[in-house]
Motif scaffolding. Structure first.
Motif, PDB file in Angstrom:
ATOM      1  N   GLU A  15       0.846  -1.194   0.000  1.00 51.92           N
ATOM      2  CA  GLU A  15       0.000   0.000   0.000  1.00 51.92           C
ATOM      3  C   GLU A  15       0.892   1.259   0.000  1.00 51.92           C
ATOM      4  O   GLU A  15       1.695   1.466   0.921  1.00 51.92           O
ATOM      5  CB  GLU A  15      -0.896  -0.028   1.244  1.00 51.92           C
ATOM      6  N   LEU A  16       0.781   2.087  -1.029  1.00 45.74           N
ATOM      7  CA  LEU A  16       1.694   3.229  -1.175  1.00 45.74           C
ATOM      8  C   LEU A  16       1.535   4.265  -0.057  1.00 45.74           C
ATOM      9  O   LEU A  16       2.495   4.924   0.325  1.00 45.74           O
ATOM     10  CB  LEU A  16       1.478   3.924  -2.528  1.00 45.74           C
ATOM     11  N   ALA A  17       0.302   4.384   0.464  1.00 44.90           N
ATOM     12  CA  ALA A  17       0.044   5.405   1.489  1.00 44.90           C
ATOM     13  C   ALA A  17       0.821   5.135   2.766  1.00 44.90           C
ATOM     14  O   ALA A  17       1.014   6.044   3.588  1.00 44.90           O
ATOM     15  CB  ALA A  17      -1.450   5.470   1.788  1.00 44.90           C
ATOM     16  N   THR A  18       1.271   3.898   2.955  1.00 46.41           N
ATOM     17  CA  THR A  18       1.997   3.576   4.196  1.00 46.41           C
ATOM     18  C   THR A  18       3.485   3.923   4.089  1.00 46.41           C
ATOM     19  O   THR A  18       4.212   3.806   5.075  1.00 46.41           O
ATOM     20  CB  THR A  18       1.886   2.070   4.505  1.00 46.41           C
ATOM     21  N   LEU A  19       3.903   4.330   2.916  1.00 45.47           N
ATOM     22  CA  LEU A  19       5.339   4.587   2.723  1.00 45.47           C
ATOM     23  C   LEU A  19       5.694   6.027   3.094  1.00 45.47           C
ATOM     24  O   LEU A  19       4.942   6.955   2.805  1.00 45.47           O
ATOM     25  CB  LEU A  19       5.730   4.345   1.257  1.00 45.47           C
ATOM     26  N   SER A  20       6.874   6.167   3.714  1.00 46.90           N
ATOM     27  CA  SER A  20       7.375   7.519   3.987  1.00 46.90           C
ATOM     28  C   SER A  20       7.901   8.104   2.676  1.00 46.90           C
ATOM     29  O   SER A  20       8.029   7.401   1.672  1.00 46.90           O
ATOM     30  CB  SER A  20       8.517   7.465   5.008  1.00 46.90           C
ATOM     31  N   ARG A  21       8.252   9.381   2.719  1.00 46.51           N
ATOM     32  CA  ARG A  21       8.772  10.056   1.506  1.00 46.51           C
ATOM     33  C   ARG A  21      10.014   9.341   0.973  1.00 46.51           C
ATOM     34  O   ARG A  21      10.151   9.104  -0.226  1.00 46.51           O
ATOM     35  CB  ARG A  21       9.111  11.504   1.893  1.00 46.51           C
ATOM     36  N   LYS A  22      10.910   8.987   1.905  1.00 47.17           N
ATOM     37  CA  LYS A  22      12.154   8.319   1.519  1.00 47.17           C
ATOM     38  C   LYS A  22      11.859   6.925   0.956  1.00 47.17           C
ATOM     39  O   LYS A  22      12.462   6.502  -0.043  1.00 47.17           O
ATOM     40  CB  LYS A  22      13.061   8.226   2.749  1.00 47.17           C
ATOM     41  N   GLU A  23      10.918   6.240   1.610  1.00 51.69           N
ATOM     42  CA  GLU A  23      10.561   4.887   1.155  1.00 51.69           C
ATOM     43  C   GLU A  23       9.907   4.935  -0.222  1.00 51.69           C
ATOM     44  O   GLU A  23      10.111   4.040  -1.047  1.00 51.69           O
ATOM     45  CB  GLU A  23       9.610   4.228   2.154  1.00 51.69           C
ATOM     46  N   ARG A  24       9.125   5.985  -0.475  1.00 50.87           N
ATOM     47  CA  ARG A  24       8.478   6.114  -1.787  1.00 50.87           C
ATOM     48  C   ARG A  24       9.523   6.288  -2.895  1.00 50.87           C
ATOM     49  O   ARG A  24       9.412   5.705  -3.968  1.00 50.87           O
ATOM     50  CB  ARG A  24       7.516   7.305  -1.808  1.00 50.87           C
ATOM     51  N   THR A  25      10.562   7.092  -2.569  1.00 50.12           N
ATOM     52  CA  THR A  25      11.635   7.288  -3.553  1.00 50.12           C
ATOM     53  C   THR A  25      12.297   5.952  -3.872  1.00 50.12           C
ATOM     54  O   THR A  25      12.523   5.598  -5.027  1.00 50.12           O
ATOM     55  CB  THR A  25      12.687   8.280  -3.002  1.00 50.12           C
ATOM     56  N   ARG A  26      12.600   5.200  -2.821  1.00 51.70           N
ATOM     57  CA  ARG A  26      13.241   3.897  -2.998  1.00 51.70           C
ATOM     58  C   ARG A  26      12.308   2.920  -3.737  1.00 51.70           C
ATOM     59  O   ARG A  26      12.751   2.144  -4.578  1.00 51.70           O
ATOM     60  CB  ARG A  26      13.595   3.343  -1.608  1.00 51.70           C
ATOM     61  N   PHE A  27      11.025   3.039  -3.404  1.00 48.32           N
ATOM     62  CA  PHE A  27      10.023   2.152  -4.017  1.00 48.32           C
ATOM     63  C   PHE A  27       9.925   2.420  -5.525  1.00 48.32           C
ATOM     64  O   PHE A  27       9.822   1.495  -6.329  1.00 48.32           O
ATOM     65  CB  PHE A  27       8.667   2.382  -3.341  1.00 48.32           C
ATOM     66  N   ARG A  28       9.968   3.714  -5.890  1.00 48.68           N
ATOM     67  CA  ARG A  28       9.925   4.060  -7.315  1.00 48.68           C
ATOM     68  C   ARG A  28      11.132   3.478  -8.043  1.00 48.68           C
ATOM     69  O   ARG A  28      11.034   3.022  -9.179  1.00 48.68           O
ATOM     70  CB  ARG A  28       9.906   5.583  -7.506  1.00 48.68           C
ATOM     71  N   LEU A  29      12.257   3.500  -7.341  1.00 55.17           N
ATOM     72  CA  LEU A  29      13.494   3.008  -7.957  1.00 55.17           C
ATOM     73  C   LEU A  29      13.440   1.499  -8.215  1.00 55.17           C
ATOM     74  O   LEU A  29      13.894   1.026  -9.254  1.00 55.17           O
ATOM     75  CB  LEU A  29      14.676   3.356  -7.033  1.00 55.17           C
ATOM     76  N   THR A  30      12.889   0.769  -7.274  1.00 52.22           N
ATOM     77  CA  THR A  30      12.968  -0.692  -7.354  1.00 52.22           C
ATOM     78  C   THR A  30      11.712  -1.345  -7.921  1.00 52.22           C
ATOM     79  O   THR A  30      11.792  -2.425  -8.506  1.00 52.22           O
ATOM     80  CB  THR A  30      13.240  -1.287  -5.957  1.00 52.22           C
ATOM     81  N   GLU A  31      10.541  -0.743  -7.746  1.00 51.03           N
ATOM     82  CA  GLU A  31       9.290  -1.407  -8.100  1.00 51.03           C
ATOM     83  C   GLU A  31       8.546  -0.770  -9.274  1.00 51.03           C
ATOM     84  O   GLU A  31       7.603  -1.359  -9.791  1.00 51.03           O
ATOM     85  CB  GLU A  31       8.348  -1.449  -6.882  1.00 51.03           C
ATOM     86  N   ILE A  32       8.956   0.463  -9.641  1.00 51.40           N
ATOM     87  CA  ILE A  32       8.215   1.161 -10.700  1.00 51.40           C
ATOM     88  C   ILE A  32       9.195   1.611 -11.788  1.00 51.40           C
ATOM     89  O   ILE A  32      10.241   2.194 -11.489  1.00 51.40           O
ATOM     90  CB  ILE A  32       7.479   2.404 -10.142  1.00 51.40           C
ATOM     91  N   GLY A  33       8.859   1.327 -13.016  1.00 54.89           N
ATOM     92  CA  GLY A  33       9.660   1.824 -14.134  1.00 54.89           C
ATOM     93  C   GLY A  33       8.878   2.886 -14.869  1.00 54.89           C
ATOM     94  O   GLY A  33       7.674   2.733 -15.099  1.00 54.89           O
ATOM     95  N   PHE A  34       9.552   3.986 -15.207  1.00 52.91           N
ATOM     96  CA  PHE A  34       8.885   5.069 -15.941  1.00 52.91           C
ATOM     97  C   PHE A  34       9.464   5.172 -17.348  1.00 52.91           C
ATOM     98  O   PHE A  34      10.689   5.142 -17.529  1.00 52.91           O
ATOM     99  CB  PHE A  34       9.118   6.418 -15.247  1.00 52.91           C
TER     100      PHE A  34
END
Lengths: 239, 385
Positions: free
Chosen positions: A86-105
């Protein structure tokens, strides 16, 4: 579409994993003194290996959909889960890391770093996750651009830049691939090639891909087509 | 540095231009540093070389140019000599005169009158020490101007002659002219305004001398400050009717010293500020131009800290490399500087100036690249640009 859903996900033999799941998502944006509802009760589920196209007029909310799906914007209401998280549970730093590892743009025109060679575009993204040695050539070969690994973006055509953009998005084997108008700067032939490549990589990498596009000529490559209108999402008549 | 190094290489023309500006600023900084050191040496190297802890001047004297205005006498010196913590106290005469050499060369001198057996005698590089009544020991720099031991210098207007008996071992200048050390009695004879033409003799000096001088040179046992030796300066000044300045504060009592150093310091401060502004402006424009690229990098998950470190590292490399180039060019200019120019290169001021440029430039660059943290990654998406 001429060949609707003819490309079964490569992972069809394995259990289908939900790459991204959006439930009743609402996104309200400030517009001067008033508030605009960019996403209005949007629900969308895309499984790994599935290529979903989202079409719609300008201002319908397509980019907002990508921003929320890509952890770039917080939804006003609703939930977004990627790979079960769930993305809402991620902190700002975790979201950045999550984008890096789990999301490709994949952005319009590739949006590559001008100073980096093709190979370095991939190395940079890889270095942000690990310092282990990384050979970008296999991935560049898979998108057909290995022969220009030492070129910089200004030395590539629009189609080649998009191929590099696709390879860069796949470097960290993401769960979700978000593609923003990939053919906006390409001619018809290059557009077909790029979206065909996206379809191949989506299936080969079992990544859940959402592609926002205005280009109706490429929709036949997609497994599903949705229409975005006034912030709402509905099945497209062509799909 | 992954991105920084590649950007520097790719945009080398752009970075070379700002690098050129940095090098020019560094060159100017080195030249100003050399000028500042040279002016200080020209102004007060004669004082800097003295083994003195402090100078006591006439009470209430204005401290700028005090050496020219102050008058103290032997009684005041005796009062100071009796103070606890004072090891030695000697009358010290300072006056600037115009002379003409045997060859007709005009030579300006600052005459330092010192007791021949006192701690104020200069270190000799050549010839004889201060002692003979008509003898003068000149700064080594006077020898560079062609003056030799045995030459005679004639004081303008009064015609009193002094014989050059030796040279000190280094530059000794005061108020931008060479220092000439001579016996205090001879100095008093000349300073009295009653000196006659020709060479001073023991008899003429004894007849015409006054017993005053410009200041009292004070020295503690270890050569340190009066305060550290336990001297009650306020009480001693009251008792001797004097105003005491430490050696370094007494530099300000030499002609033009404060005005010159303040001017050079002000220009140096402006240069540092300009460096920070130039670097800050460059990196502000650079960051603004890369705004979309940086938004894309942030969108794909590049940590803000990575981009900030990269930008600051880039600025650090630019500043260090091009400051070094400017300093090296500056040192090259220093090597061909005319000998008569008040210019001297010393390692500490040059290194300090270079470091100050780098640090202030980095502060400017840091403030500029902080904009990266405010870039909204969602702007990487076409529809939200």
């Amino acid at each position: 579409m001429s060949t609707p859903a003819t490309h079964s996900p490569a992972s069809a033999a394995s259990p289908r994993v939900t790459g991204i799941e959006m439930q009743s998502v609402v996104l309200e944006l400030g517009d001067g003194d008033r508030t605009v509802r960019a996403l209005d009760d949007v629900s969308l589920s895309v499984t790994g290996g599935e290529l979903v196209a989202v079409v719609g007029p300008s201002g319908a909310g397509k980019s907002s959909l990508l921003a929320v799906a890509g952890a770039l914007a917080h939804p006003t209401a609703g939930t977004v889960k990627i790979h079960g998280r769930e993305l809402a549970t991620l902190s700002r730093k975790e979201r950045t890391r999550f984008r890096l590892t789990e999301i490709g743009f994949v952005f319009q025109s590739g949006n590559l770093v001008p100073a980096l060679t093709v190979a370095d575009q991939l190395r940079l993204v890889r270095r942000l996750t690990t310092r282990e040695p990384f050979d970008p050539m296999p991935l560049l070969e898979s998108v057909g651009i290995a022969h220009k690994a030492d070129r910089r973006p200004h030395e590539l055509s629009g189609g080649e830049r998009q191929r590099v953009g696709i390879a860069r998005a796949l470097v960290n084997s993401p769960s979700v691939l978000l593609v923003d108008e990939p053919t906006s700067a390409l001619d018809r032939e290059r557009s077909q090639e790029v979206v065909a490549l996206l379809r191949e990589e989506t299936h080969a990498s079992a990544v859940a891909t959402i592609m926002v596009t205005h280009d109706h000529d490429v929709l036949h490559h997609c497994d599903r087509v949705l229409l975005m209108q006034d912030g709402g999402l509905q099945p497209h008549s062509a799909s | 540095m992954f991105l920084a190094v590649r950007s520097l290489s790719f945009q080398r023309g752009r970075f070379a231009l700002v690098g050129l500006v940095i090098s020019l600023l560094a060159l100017l900084t080195v030249m100003l540093s050399g000028l500042a050191t040279g002016l200080v040496n020209d102004g007060v190297s004669g004082l800097k070389g003295l083994p003195v802890s402090a100078f006591a001047f006439e009470s209430g004297i204005q401290t700028d140019n005090a050496f020219s205005r102050s008058v103290v006498d032997k009684g005041q010196r005796d009062t100071w000599a009796g103070q606890t913590g004072i090891d030695q106290a000697e009358l010290f005469g300072v006056s600037i005169v115009n002379t003409t050499s045997d060859t007709g060369e005009d030579i300006d001198l600052t005459l330092f009158g010192v007791e021949p057996d006192s701690f104020l005698l200069p270190k000799l590089g050549d010839g004889e020490q201060v002692g003979s009544v008509d003898g003068v020991v000149l700064s080594r720099t006077a020898a560079d101007d062609g003056v030799k031991v045995g030459d005679t210098l004639t004081l303008d207007r009064v015609g009193t002659t002094l014989r050059v008996v030796g040279f000190t071992d280094k530059q000794d200048t005061f108020g931008h002219v060479d220092v000439g050390y001579l016996p205090l009695a001879t100095w008093q004879y000349i300073a009295s305004g009653m000196s006659a033409a020709g060479a001073p003799t023991d008899a003429s000096v004894a007849a015409g001398a006054i017993d005053t001088a410009s200041a009292i040179a004070l020295r503690t046992a270890d050569g340190g400050s009066l305060e550290s030796a336990g001297v009650d300066v306020t009480a001693a000044d009251e008792a001797a009717h004097t105003t005491t300045l430490s050696l370094t504060k007494a530099f300000g009592a030499s002609p033009g010293y404060t005005a010159e150093t303040a001017t050079i310091s002000l220009i140096q401060v402006f240069l540092y500020v300009i460096t920070a502004l130039v670097i800050g402006a460059f990196f502000t424009v650079w960051t603004v131009q890369r705004q979309h690229e940086l938004a894309v990098l942030r969108a794909v998950g590049t940590p803000t800290g990575f981009l900030l470190r990269d930008g600051i590292a880039q600025a650090g490399f630019l500043l260090t490399a091009f400051t070094a180039v400017g300093v090296v060019v500056g040192l090259g200019f220093a090597a061909i500087m005319p000998a008569e120019a008040p210019f001297a290169i010393e390692a500490v001021p040059v290194v300090s100036a270079g470091l100050a440029m780098i640090i202030l430039g980095l502060i400017g660059a840091s403030l500029a690249v902080l904009r990266i943290a405010r870039i909204e990654p969602a702007t990487a998406l076409g529809g939200q640009r």
